[in-house]
Design a protein around this motif. Structure first.
Motif, mmCIF file in Angstrom:
data_model
loop_
_atom_site.group_PDB
_atom_site.id
_atom_site.type_symbol
_atom_site.label_atom_id
_atom_site.label_comp_id
_atom_site.label_asym_id
_atom_site.label_seq_id
_atom_site.Cartn_x
_atom_site.Cartn_y
_atom_site.Cartn_z
ATOM 1 N N VAL A 23 0.855 -1.180 0.000
ATOM 2 C CA VAL A 23 0.000 0.000 0.000
ATOM 3 C C VAL A 23 0.895 1.235 0.000
ATOM 4 C CG1 VAL A 23 -1.836 1.238 1.210
ATOM 5 C CG2 VAL A 23 -1.757 -1.268 1.298
ATOM 6 N N THR A 24 0.613 2.150 -0.926
ATOM 7 C CA THR A 24 1.392 3.370 -1.051
ATOM 8 C C THR A 24 0.443 4.561 -1.100
ATOM 9 O OG1 THR A 24 2.989 2.154 -2.391
ATOM 10 C CG2 THR A 24 3.149 4.545 -2.439
ATOM 11 N N GLY A 25 0.706 5.564 -0.278
ATOM 12 C CA GLY A 25 -0.090 6.774 -0.312
ATOM 13 C C GLY A 25 0.212 7.597 -1.551
ATOM 14 N N THR A 26 -0.791 8.270 -2.094
ATOM 15 C CA THR A 26 -0.626 9.173 -3.234
ATOM 16 C C THR A 26 -1.283 10.500 -2.871
ATOM 17 O OG1 THR A 26 -2.710 8.542 -4.304
ATOM 18 C CG2 THR A 26 -0.756 7.252 -4.882
ATOM 19 N N ALA A 27 -1.092 11.498 -3.724
ATOM 20 C CA ALA A 27 -1.687 12.815 -3.468
ATOM 21 C C ALA A 27 -3.219 12.743 -3.449
ATOM 22 C CB ALA A 27 -1.227 13.811 -4.525
ATOM 23 N N ALA A 28 -3.789 11.865 -4.273
ATOM 24 C CA ALA A 28 -5.249 11.773 -4.375
ATOM 25 C C ALA A 28 -5.856 10.701 -3.474
ATOM 26 C CB ALA A 28 -5.645 11.497 -5.814
ATOM 27 N N GLY A 29 -5.021 9.838 -2.891
ATOM 28 C CA GLY A 29 -5.538 8.742 -2.063
ATOM 29 C C GLY A 29 -4.449 7.740 -1.779
ATOM 30 N N PHE A 30 -4.554 6.549 -2.397
ATOM 31 C CA PHE A 30 -3.533 5.521 -2.222
ATOM 32 C C PHE A 30 -3.664 4.467 -3.305
ATOM 33 C CE2 PHE A 30 -7.151 4.529 0.496
ATOM 34 C CZ PHE A 30 -7.435 3.214 0.187
ATOM 35 N N GLU A 31 -2.661 3.584 -3.378
ATOM 36 C CA GLU A 31 -2.661 2.472 -4.331
ATOM 37 C C GLU A 31 -2.346 1.184 -3.608
ATOM 38 O OE1 GLU A 31 0.288 3.375 -7.276
ATOM 39 O OE2 GLU A 31 -1.088 4.621 -8.432
ATOM 40 N N LEU A 32 -3.007 0.110 -4.023
ATOM 41 C CA LEU A 32 -2.665 -1.248 -3.603
ATOM 42 C C LEU A 32 -2.065 -1.922 -4.825
ATOM 43 C CD1 LEU A 32 -5.365 -0.561 -1.804
ATOM 44 C CD2 LEU A 32 -5.152 -2.954 -1.255
ATOM 45 N N VAL A 33 -0.863 -2.485 -4.682
ATOM 46 C CA VAL A 33 -0.159 -3.088 -5.812
ATOM 47 C C VAL A 33 0.265 -4.499 -5.443
ATOM 48 C CG1 VAL A 33 1.804 -2.889 -7.381
ATOM 49 C CG2 VAL A 33 0.682 -0.812 -6.528
ATOM 50 N N ALA A 34 0.040 -5.454 -6.365
ATOM 51 C CA ALA A 34 0.456 -6.845 -6.153
ATOM 52 C C ALA A 34 0.864 -7.447 -7.484
ATOM 53 C CB ALA A 34 -0.676 -7.659 -5.548
ATOM 54 N N GLU A 35 1.786 -8.392 -7.434
ATOM 55 C CA GLU A 35 2.145 -9.155 -8.630
ATOM 56 C C GLU A 35 1.318 -10.428 -8.611
ATOM 57 O OE1 GLU A 35 6.012 -11.357 -10.380
ATOM 58 O OE2 GLU A 35 6.322 -9.259 -9.791
ATOM 59 N N VAL A 36 0.580 -10.664 -9.696
ATOM 60 C CA VAL A 36 -0.333 -11.801 -9.787
ATOM 61 C C VAL A 36 -0.148 -12.513 -11.122
ATOM 62 C CG1 VAL A 36 -2.068 -10.702 -8.306
ATOM 63 C CG2 VAL A 36 -2.198 -10.399 -10.772
ATOM 64 N N SER A 37 -0.761 -13.664 -11.264
ATOM 65 C CA SER A 37 -0.789 -14.361 -12.551
ATOM 66 C C SER A 37 -1.986 -13.868 -13.344
ATOM 67 C CB SER A 37 -0.925 -15.869 -12.342
ATOM 68 O OG SER A 37 0.245 -16.397 -11.804
ATOM 69 N N SER A 38 -1.798 -13.726 -14.638
ATOM 70 C CA SER A 38 -2.894 -13.291 -15.502
ATOM 71 C C SER A 38 -3.936 -14.400 -15.595
ATOM 72 C CB SER A 38 -2.357 -12.970 -16.895
ATOM 73 O OG SER A 38 -1.938 -14.156 -17.538
ATOM 74 N N PRO A 39 -5.142 -14.058 -16.036
ATOM 75 C CA PRO A 39 -6.105 -15.117 -16.341
ATOM 76 C C PRO A 39 -5.547 -15.996 -17.452
ATOM 77 C CG PRO A 39 -7.176 -12.972 -16.266
ATOM 78 C CD PRO A 39 -5.695 -12.729 -16.205
ATOM 79 N N PRO A 40 -5.947 -17.273 -17.513
ATOM 80 C CA PRO A 40 -5.393 -18.160 -18.543
ATOM 81 C C PRO A 40 -5.783 -17.711 -19.936
ATOM 82 C CG PRO A 40 -7.157 -19.238 -17.338
ATOM 83 C CD PRO A 40 -6.910 -17.934 -16.664
ATOM 84 N N GLY A 41 -4.821 -17.809 -20.849
ATOM 85 C CA GLY A 41 -5.081 -17.481 -22.248
ATOM 86 C C GLY A 41 -5.702 -18.662 -22.965
ATOM 87 N N ALA A 42 -5.740 -18.586 -24.283
ATOM 88 C CA ALA A 42 -6.371 -19.637 -25.090
ATOM 89 C C ALA A 42 -5.686 -20.983 -24.907
ATOM 90 C CB ALA A 42 -6.362 -19.241 -26.561
ATOM 91 N N ARG A 43 -4.372 -20.976 -24.691
ATOM 92 C CA ARG A 43 -3.645 -22.229 -24.508
ATOM 93 C C ARG A 43 -3.506 -22.590 -23.027
ATOM 94 N NH1 ARG A 43 1.827 -21.582 -26.980
ATOM 95 N NH2 ARG A 43 1.590 -19.591 -25.974
ATOM 96 N N GLY A 44 -4.199 -21.859 -22.167
ATOM 97 C CA GLY A 44 -4.139 -22.156 -20.737
ATOM 98 C C GLY A 44 -2.913 -21.572 -20.060
ATOM 99 N N ARG A 45 -2.117 -20.817 -20.776
ATOM 100 C CA ARG A 45 -0.886 -20.254 -20.206
ATOM 101 C C ARG A 45 -1.182 -18.927 -19.509
ATOM 102 N NH1 ARG A 45 3.508 -23.078 -21.104
ATOM 103 N NH2 ARG A 45 3.579 -24.451 -22.889
ATOM 104 N N ARG A 46 -0.312 -18.607 -18.561
ATOM 105 C CA ARG A 46 -0.454 -17.368 -17.793
ATOM 106 C C ARG A 46 0.864 -16.602 -17.832
ATOM 107 N NH1 ARG A 46 -4.629 -18.317 -13.919
ATOM 108 N NH2 ARG A 46 -5.188 -20.488 -13.864
ATOM 109 N N ARG A 47 0.771 -15.319 -17.564
ATOM 110 C CA ARG A 47 1.954 -14.464 -17.413
ATOM 111 C C ARG A 47 1.835 -13.729 -16.087
ATOM 112 N NH1 ARG A 47 5.517 -13.266 -21.499
ATOM 113 N NH2 ARG A 47 4.965 -14.209 -23.463
ATOM 114 N N ARG A 48 2.950 -13.312 -15.567
ATOM 115 C CA ARG A 48 2.954 -12.496 -14.348
ATOM 116 C C ARG A 48 2.551 -11.068 -14.721
ATOM 117 N NH1 ARG A 48 2.059 -14.925 -10.119
ATOM 118 N NH2 ARG A 48 3.035 -13.319 -8.872
ATOM 119 N N GLU A 49 1.717 -10.468 -13.900
ATOM 120 C CA GLU A 49 1.249 -9.101 -14.114
ATOM 121 C C GLU A 49 1.339 -8.324 -12.809
ATOM 122 O OE1 GLU A 49 -2.276 -9.619 -17.390
ATOM 123 O OE2 GLU A 49 -2.826 -9.805 -15.286
#
Length: 150
Positions: A23-49
């Motif tokens: 969690v990081t404060g910003t001038a307008a409020g704050f942000e929550l940031v996390a590294e997650v896996s993407s939803p599965p694509g057509a071949r069932g593969r995922r990427r980190r996002e």
């Protein structure tokens, strides 16, 4: 009555402990940031996002708005996933992929509700409302055309 953004930020920080979010404060409020896996694509593969929930606060009105964004992690390799077919539930997303996004919203919503903040939502966040409105308009249009033709 103005609401206290610092109190909301402190409560969100406490609630985010033990989760993948920072969690990081910003001038307008704050942000929550996390590294997650993407939803599965057509071949069932995922990427980190990198999943970011930007929260903009209006202390005078006691309201907040959440905007999400997903950005692929540069040079992240594809992760193998299970293949999907129509018989095996193509299109369903496993709970773990959805959990990161919904968990961030839950953290903010719970903390805000306990302090009396109200979330503002765009009508586009609720596709059912948009679809129902369009369908209602189409039905009304058909009725008007039938009345004029008869």
């Amino acid at each position: 009555m103005a609401h206290d953004p610092a109190a909301l930020l402190a409560r969100v920080r406490r609630a985010a402990k033990g989760t993948p979010y920072t969690v990081t404060g910003t001038a307008a409020g704050f942000e929550l940031v996390a590294e997650v896996s993407s939803p599965p694509g057509a071949r069932g593969r995922r990427r980190r996002e990198v999943l970011t929930h930007r929260v903009v606060l209006d202390a005078a009105g006691g309201t907040y708005r959440v905007t999400d964004s997903r950005v692929p992690v540069p040079d992240a390799p594809e992760e193998p996933g299970e293949q999907r077919s129509l018989l095996a539930g193509f299109g369903r997303r496993p709970d773990s992929v959805e959990q990161a996004g919904t968990e961030g919203h839950r953290i903010v919503d719970d903390a805000a509700a306990n302090l009396g903040w109200t979330r503002l939502r765009s009508p586009l966040e609720r596709p059912g409302v948009v679809l129902a409105t369009l369908l209602g308009f189409c039905v009304l249009l058909v009725i008007v055309v039938l009345v004029l033709l008869l």
